[in-house]
Design an enzyme around this catalytic site. Structure first.
Site, short mmCIF file in Angstrom:
data_model
loop_
_atom_site.label_atom_id
_atom_site.label_comp_id
_atom_site.label_asym_id
_atom_site.label_seq_id
_atom_site.Cartn_x
_atom_site.Cartn_y
_atom_site.Cartn_z
N LEU A 77 41.40 33.46 36.11
CA LEU A 77 41.57 33.41 34.66
C LEU A 77 40.32 33.84 33.88
O LEU A 77 40.28 33.71 32.66
CB LEU A 77 42.02 32.01 34.22
CG LEU A 77 43.36 31.56 34.84
CD1 LEU A 77 43.69 30.14 34.40
CD2 LEU A 77 44.47 32.52 34.49
N CYS A 78 39.32 34.38 34.57
CA CYS A 78 38.14 34.89 33.89
C CYS A 78 38.43 36.26 33.29
O CYS A 78 39.11 37.08 33.89
CB CYS A 78 36.97 35.02 34.86
SG CYS A 78 36.22 33.45 35.30
N HIS A 79 37.89 36.48 32.11
CA HIS A 79 38.04 37.77 31.45
C HIS A 79 37.11 38.80 32.08
O HIS A 79 35.98 38.46 32.40
CB HIS A 79 37.70 37.66 29.95
CG HIS A 79 38.63 36.80 29.19
ND1 HIS A 79 38.50 35.43 29.12
CD2 HIS A 79 39.71 37.12 28.43
CE1 HIS A 79 39.46 34.94 28.37
NE2 HIS A 79 40.21 35.94 27.94
N MET A 115 30.49 31.68 34.06
CA MET A 115 31.11 31.90 35.37
C MET A 115 30.47 33.07 36.10
O MET A 115 30.32 33.05 37.32
CB MET A 115 32.62 32.12 35.22
CG MET A 115 33.37 30.91 34.70
SD MET A 115 33.02 29.37 35.61
CE MET A 115 33.54 29.81 37.26
N GLU A 116 30.05 34.07 35.35
CA GLU A 116 29.37 35.22 35.96
C GLU A 116 28.02 34.80 36.53
O GLU A 116 27.66 35.21 37.64
CB GLU A 116 29.23 36.34 34.93
CG GLU A 116 30.53 37.04 34.59
CD GLU A 116 31.51 36.22 33.75
OE1 GLU A 116 32.69 36.61 33.66
OE2 GLU A 116 31.12 35.18 33.17
N ASP A 130 24.08 34.44 55.11
CA ASP A 130 24.62 35.45 56.03
C ASP A 130 23.52 36.18 56.78
O ASP A 130 23.62 36.39 57.99
CB ASP A 130 25.48 36.45 55.26
CG ASP A 130 26.07 37.52 56.17
OD1 ASP A 130 26.67 37.15 57.20
OD2 ASP A 130 25.91 38.71 55.86
#
Length: 162
Positions: A77-79, A115-116, A130
């Site tokens: 739901l992130c733009h 969120m980014e 990793d």
């Protein structure tokens, strides 16, 4: 004080992408941080650039930037945003045998970039894991959090220091 209404849920309880078309475009900045805890020997290998996979922090920086830019493809739901800046920085902590990661995202737009920034710092941390897991599979990624956000109608928010 914030409004406790969940904006990603419609009146029927279904997932809903927030309509930001009526919001004011402002400069928005978000900073997120994380930590990767590891063995002292692993930290020394990263600092001396002696790992077989290459330069860990250079790779993690690029991965973090790419992660921030791909946020809307990862989180439903992130733009999709026109991010104008993503910065990923690292700090060694010899005492706690850790690397602290900071991701700052900036844009001029109608929705925030928290969120980014969180995605960027998470992907950078995962990349460190990793690249080092062969020598230190017990590493721990921790303390992923937003430290600061600014812009929009709420202005500046900063996490209180412990």
């Amino acid at each position: 004080m914030t409004d406790n209404t969940l904006t990603h849920i419609d009146q029927s309880g279904n997932a809903n992408m927030v309509d930001v078309s009526e919001k004011q475009a402002t400069t928005r900045i978000a900073v997120a941080t994380a930590a990767v805890l590891m063995q002292k020997e692993t930290l020394a290998l990263i600092k001396s650039n002696d790992l077989k996979k290459g330069d860990v922090l250079a790779t993690a920086r690029i991965a973090g930037i790419q992660g921030a830019k791909q946020c809307s493809t990862l989180i439903p739901l992130c733009h999709p945003l026109m991010i104008s800046k993503v910065g990923v920085d690292f700090e060694y902590d010899e005492v706690n045998s850790s690397i602290y990661i900071r991701c700052e995202c900036k844009l001029v737009g109608k929705t925030g970039v928290e969120m980014e920034a969180l995605t960027g710092v998470s992907i950078a941390a995962l990349t460190i894991y990793d690249m080092c897991k062969a020598v230190d599979p017990g590493m721990v990624i921790s303390d992923i959090k937003v430290e600061q956000k600014q812009g929009g109608k709420t202005g500046l928010w900063e996490r209180e220091k412990a």
